[in-house]
Design a protein around this motif. Structure first.
Motif, PDB file in Angstrom:
ATOM      1  N   ARG A 110       0.851  -1.174   0.074  1.00 30.96           N
ATOM      2  CA  ARG A 110      -0.019   0.073  -0.039  1.00 30.96           C
ATOM      3  C   ARG A 110       0.833   1.154  -0.114  1.00 30.96           C
ATOM      4  N   GLY A 111       1.918   1.214   0.450  1.00 32.53           N
ATOM      5  CA  GLY A 111       2.763   2.378   0.751  1.00 32.53           C
ATOM      6  C   GLY A 111       2.718   2.756   2.114  1.00 32.53           C
ATOM      7  N   ASP A 112       3.863   3.713   2.659  1.00 30.03           N
ATOM      8  CA  ASP A 112       3.725   4.138   4.029  1.00 30.03           C
ATOM      9  C   ASP A 112       2.550   5.237   4.141  1.00 30.03           C
ATOM     10  N   SER A 113       2.028   5.155   5.271  1.00 23.06           N
ATOM     11  CA  SER A 113       1.028   6.091   5.908  1.00 23.06           C
ATOM     12  C   SER A 113       1.492   7.295   5.969  1.00 23.06           C
ATOM     13  N   ALA A 114       0.703   8.476   6.016  1.00 19.11           N
ATOM     14  CA  ALA A 114       1.147   9.845   6.089  1.00 19.11           C
ATOM     15  C   ALA A 114       1.609  10.166   7.659  1.00 19.11           C
ATOM     16  N   PRO A 115       2.695  10.798   8.025  1.00 19.69           N
ATOM     17  CA  PRO A 115       2.791  11.088   9.484  1.00 19.69           C
ATOM     18  C   PRO A 115       1.626  11.702  10.300  1.00 19.69           C
ATOM     19  N   ARG A 116       1.383  11.436  11.452  1.00 18.82           N
ATOM     20  CA  ARG A 116       0.068  11.678  11.873  1.00 18.82           C
ATOM     21  C   ARG A 116       0.724  12.567  13.332  1.00 18.82           C
ATOM     22  N   LEU A 117      -0.459  13.263  13.716  1.00 18.91           N
ATOM     23  CA  LEU A 117      -0.058  13.953  15.265  1.00 18.91           C
ATOM     24  C   LEU A 117      -1.234  13.648  15.862  1.00 18.91           C
ATOM     25  N   HIS A 118      -1.046  12.986  17.085  1.00 14.03           N
ATOM     26  CA  HIS A 118      -2.300  13.018  17.989  1.00 14.03           C
ATOM     27  C   HIS A 118      -2.421  14.111  19.032  1.00 14.03           C
ATOM     28  N   VAL A 119      -3.653  14.818  19.041  1.00 10.47           N
ATOM     29  CA  VAL A 119      -3.750  15.687  19.602  1.00 10.47           C
ATOM     30  C   VAL A 119      -4.737  15.622  20.768  1.00 10.47           C
ATOM     31  N   SER A 120      -4.404  15.851  22.334  1.00 11.86           N
ATOM     32  CA  SER A 120      -5.567  15.701  23.288  1.00 11.86           C
ATOM     33  C   SER A 120      -6.424  16.889  23.435  1.00 11.86           C
ATOM     34  N   TYR A 121      -7.795  16.416  23.567  1.00  8.19           N
ATOM     35  CA  TYR A 121      -8.862  17.567  23.719  1.00  8.19           C
ATOM     36  C   TYR A 121      -9.359  16.769  24.998  1.00  8.19           C
TER      37      TYR A 121
ATOM     38  N   GLY B 176     -14.220  15.644  31.998  1.00 15.73           N
ATOM     39  CA  GLY B 176     -13.006  15.020  32.369  1.00 15.73           C
ATOM     40  C   GLY B 176     -12.714  14.030  31.401  1.00 15.73           C
ATOM     41  N   HIS B 177     -13.399  13.796  30.213  1.00 16.28           N
ATOM     42  CA  HIS B 177     -12.835  12.948  29.338  1.00 16.28           C
ATOM     43  C   HIS B 177     -11.748  13.536  28.540  1.00 16.28           C
ATOM     44  N   GLU B 178     -10.789  12.530  28.171  1.00 22.71           N
ATOM     45  CA  GLU B 178      -9.632  12.956  27.249  1.00 22.71           C
ATOM     46  C   GLU B 178     -10.038  12.366  25.747  1.00 22.71           C
ATOM     47  N   THR B 179      -9.865  12.980  24.477  1.00 27.55           N
ATOM     48  CA  THR B 179     -10.008  12.361  23.259  1.00 27.55           C
ATOM     49  C   THR B 179      -8.649  12.783  22.530  1.00 27.55           C
ATOM     50  N   ARG B 180      -8.278  11.698  21.815  1.00 29.80           N
ATOM     51  CA  ARG B 180      -7.035  11.730  21.081  1.00 29.80           C
ATOM     52  C   ARG B 180      -7.283  11.649  19.683  1.00 29.80           C
ATOM     53  N   PRO B 181      -7.814  12.506  18.725  1.00 29.79           N
ATOM     54  CA  PRO B 181      -7.858  12.227  17.249  1.00 29.79           C
ATOM     55  C   PRO B 181      -6.655  12.322  16.759  1.00 29.79           C
ATOM     56  N   ALA B 182      -6.229  11.578  15.646  1.00 26.26           N
ATOM     57  CA  ALA B 182      -5.046  11.761  14.918  1.00 26.26           C
ATOM     58  C   ALA B 182      -5.468  12.869  13.739  1.00 26.26           C
ATOM     59  N   PHE B 183      -4.470  13.618  13.297  1.00 27.42           N
ATOM     60  CA  PHE B 183      -4.353  14.513  12.327  1.00 27.42           C
ATOM     61  C   PHE B 183      -3.108  14.365  11.482  1.00 27.42           C
ATOM     62  N   ALA B 184      -3.094  14.704  10.265  1.00 28.59           N
ATOM     63  CA  ALA B 184      -1.839  15.082   9.458  1.00 28.59           C
ATOM     64  C   ALA B 184      -1.117  15.830  10.047  1.00 28.59           C
ATOM     65  N   VAL B 185       0.390  15.852   9.970  1.00 30.83           N
ATOM     66  CA  VAL B 185       1.255  16.724  10.570  1.00 30.83           C
ATOM     67  C   VAL B 185       1.154  18.151   9.939  1.00 30.83           C
ATOM     68  N   ASP B 186       0.726  18.184   8.676  1.00 33.24           N
ATOM     69  CA  ASP B 186       0.610  19.410   7.839  1.00 33.24           C
ATOM     70  C   ASP B 186      -0.813  20.025   8.002  1.00 33.24           C
ATOM     71  N   ALA B 187      -1.498  19.284   8.617  1.00 35.71           N
ATOM     72  CA  ALA B 187      -3.007  19.881   8.748  1.00 35.71           C
ATOM     73  C   ALA B 187      -3.309  20.806   9.782  1.00 35.71           C
ATOM     74  N   ALA B 188      -4.242  21.710   9.608  1.00 38.54           N
ATOM     75  CA  ALA B 188      -4.557  22.698  10.527  1.00 38.54           C
ATOM     76  C   ALA B 188      -5.381  21.800  11.686  1.00 38.54           C
ATOM     77  N   ILE B 189      -5.137  22.392  13.057  1.00 41.59           N
ATOM     78  CA  ILE B 189      -5.587  21.626  14.095  1.00 41.59           C
ATOM     79  C   ILE B 189      -6.720  22.596  14.604  1.00 41.59           C
ATOM     80  N   PRO B 190      -7.910  21.963  14.846  1.00 40.19           N
ATOM     81  CA  PRO B 190      -9.037  22.730  15.193  1.00 40.19           C
ATOM     82  C   PRO B 190      -9.041  22.966  16.750  1.00 40.19           C
TER      83      PRO B 190
END
Length: 118
Positions: free
Chosen positions: A22-33, A38-52
């Motif tokens: 398949r090829g290598d996956s894009a580098p990702r960044l996990h951001v904690s919300y 008191g819940h923590e959510t860690r969605p993954a975003f592309a490194v070059d994407a705008a973080i909401p």
């Protein structure tokens, strides 16, 4: 020659079996919300994407942000207002009493004239 199917052991639409094909996956960044519950959510975003700035918590649905010490407050729920509540916002008690007296006087005049009122 043995009879058989050349694609035995595979299903229709099966793709490559590994990341090498398949090829290598894009580098990702996990951001904690963090939400107000008191819940923590860690969605993954592309490194070059705008973080909401905010993210909806998948557990409770409250808004969440990246500040663990100061999560956003839950939204205020505005209760349902009845028609009477809106009328009371527009009229004072004296105005309401005057309007009621006018309506009762008009009904009594119609009854005195012999009109059938349901």
């Amino acid at each position: 020659m043995a009879g058989g199917n050349a694609i035995r052991g595979s299903r229709v639409g099966a793709g490559p079996m590994g990341e090498a094909e398949r090829g290598d996956s894009a580098p990702r960044l996990h951001v904690s919300y963090f939400c107000a519950s008191g819940h923590e959510t860690r969605p993954a975003f592309a490194v070059d994407a705008a973080i909401p700035e905010s993210w909806d918590c998948p557990r409770c649905g409250l808004p969440a942000n990246t500040d663990a010490e100061n999560p956003p407050p839950p939204p205020k729920i505005v209760p349902y207002k009845t028609h009477l509540a809106y009328v009371k916002e527009r009229r004072t008690e004296a105005e309401a009493k005057e309007i009621l007296e006018e309506a009762v006087a008009a009904l009594r005049a119609r009854r005195a004239a012999g009109e059938v009122i349901y």
